[in-house]
Write a protein that holds these residues in place. Sequence first.
Motif, PDB file in Angstrom:
ATOM      1  N   GLY A  71      17.801 -17.378  -0.054  1.00 44.38           N
ATOM      2  CA  GLY A  71      17.510 -17.055  -1.445  1.00 44.38           C
ATOM      3  C   GLY A  71      18.649 -17.379  -2.403  1.00 44.38           C
ATOM      4  N   VAL A  72      19.833 -17.639  -1.856  1.00 42.76           N
ATOM      5  CA  VAL A  72      20.999 -18.001  -2.665  1.00 42.76           C
ATOM      6  C   VAL A  72      21.491 -19.387  -2.267  1.00 42.76           C
ATOM      7  N   TRP A  73      21.548 -19.640  -0.975  1.00 42.05           N
ATOM      8  CA  TRP A  73      22.006 -20.903  -0.408  1.00 42.05           C
ATOM      9  C   TRP A  73      20.862 -21.571   0.342  1.00 42.05           C
ATOM     10  N   VAL A  74      20.960 -22.877   0.486  1.00 38.96           N
ATOM     11  CA  VAL A  74      20.021 -23.682   1.280  1.00 38.96           C
ATOM     12  C   VAL A  74      20.872 -24.485   2.260  1.00 38.96           C
ATOM     13  N   TRP A  75      20.383 -24.629   3.500  1.00 39.71           N
ATOM     14  CA  TRP A  75      21.121 -25.420   4.483  1.00 39.71           C
ATOM     15  C   TRP A  75      20.171 -25.969   5.527  1.00 39.71           C
ATOM     16  N   HIS A  76      20.651 -26.984   6.225  1.00 37.66           N
ATOM     17  CA  HIS A  76      19.898 -27.559   7.335  1.00 37.66           C
ATOM     18  C   HIS A  76      19.997 -26.587   8.506  1.00 37.66           C
ATOM     19  N   VAL A  77      18.866 -26.300   9.143  1.00 33.47           N
ATOM     20  CA  VAL A  77      18.849 -25.354  10.254  1.00 33.47           C
ATOM     21  C   VAL A  77      19.735 -25.823  11.407  1.00 33.47           C
ATOM     22  N   ALA A  78      20.057 -27.104  11.442  1.00 29.54           N
ATOM     23  CA  ALA A  78      20.974 -27.632  12.460  1.00 29.54           C
ATOM     24  C   ALA A  78      22.330 -26.937  12.408  1.00 29.54           C
ATOM     25  N   TRP A  79      22.684 -26.344  11.270  1.00 24.71           N
ATOM     26  CA  TRP A  79      23.955 -25.620  11.191  1.00 24.71           C
ATOM     27  C   TRP A  79      24.032 -24.521  12.243  1.00 24.71           C
ATOM     28  N   SER A  80      22.920 -23.906  12.567  1.00 24.84           N
ATOM     29  CA  SER A  80      22.916 -22.899  13.634  1.00 24.84           C
ATOM     30  C   SER A  80      23.379 -23.520  14.949  1.00 24.84           C
ATOM     31  N   ASP A  81      22.916 -24.722  15.235  1.00 28.27           N
ATOM     32  CA  ASP A  81      23.299 -25.432  16.451  1.00 28.27           C
ATOM     33  C   ASP A  81      24.751 -25.917  16.381  1.00 28.27           C
ATOM     34  N   TYR A  82      25.173 -26.398  15.216  1.00 27.77           N
ATOM     35  CA  TYR A  82      26.566 -26.837  15.059  1.00 27.77           C
ATOM     36  C   TYR A  82      27.531 -25.698  15.395  1.00 27.77           C
ATOM     37  N   VAL A  83      27.191 -24.508  14.909  1.00 35.10           N
ATOM     38  CA  VAL A  83      28.035 -23.335  15.150  1.00 35.10           C
ATOM     39  C   VAL A  83      27.967 -22.913  16.616  1.00 35.10           C
ATOM     40  N   ALA A  84      26.754 -22.778  17.146  1.00 34.51           N
ATOM     41  CA  ALA A  84      26.581 -22.262  18.507  1.00 34.51           C
ATOM     42  C   ALA A  84      27.145 -23.188  19.578  1.00 34.51           C
TER      43      ALA A  84
END
Length: 126
Positions: A71-84
């Motif tokens: 609701g404030v930021w938008v990002w590619h869901v791949a960021w979850s994978d980049y982090v994990a």
Amino acid sequence: MANVPAPFRISEPEAGFDAVVGSLSGSDEFVARLSRYLGSAQGLILAPGTGQSPFSDSEKMRVRIGMVTDGVWVWHVAWSDYVAYHRVTPPAEFLQHIESVDFTVPDISVDRALEICEEIGLPMPD
């Protein structure tokens, strides 16, 4: 290092970000909480498949495809994978935002998600 789409505020344009493997410090619990936040936000557009990770040459290292929001930021869901999987640190201002909401993704209504899609120029269904 790989240049990937950076998370962005809804009112700002999307830009690239030089992401570095292994740059995220913190406990395994911290990394898990951050990855969970990044992967559980409201979907704006999601694909059923996966894409090649920009951080690996292995055909088996895949990332999810799609865009999500809190609701404030938008990002590619791949960021979850980049982090994990690669312990990539998101941009500092975005990480501070996530910490400020205690890693809790707010509920976003479908109507608000559709408004965000329109605001950021994602294709809308007819």
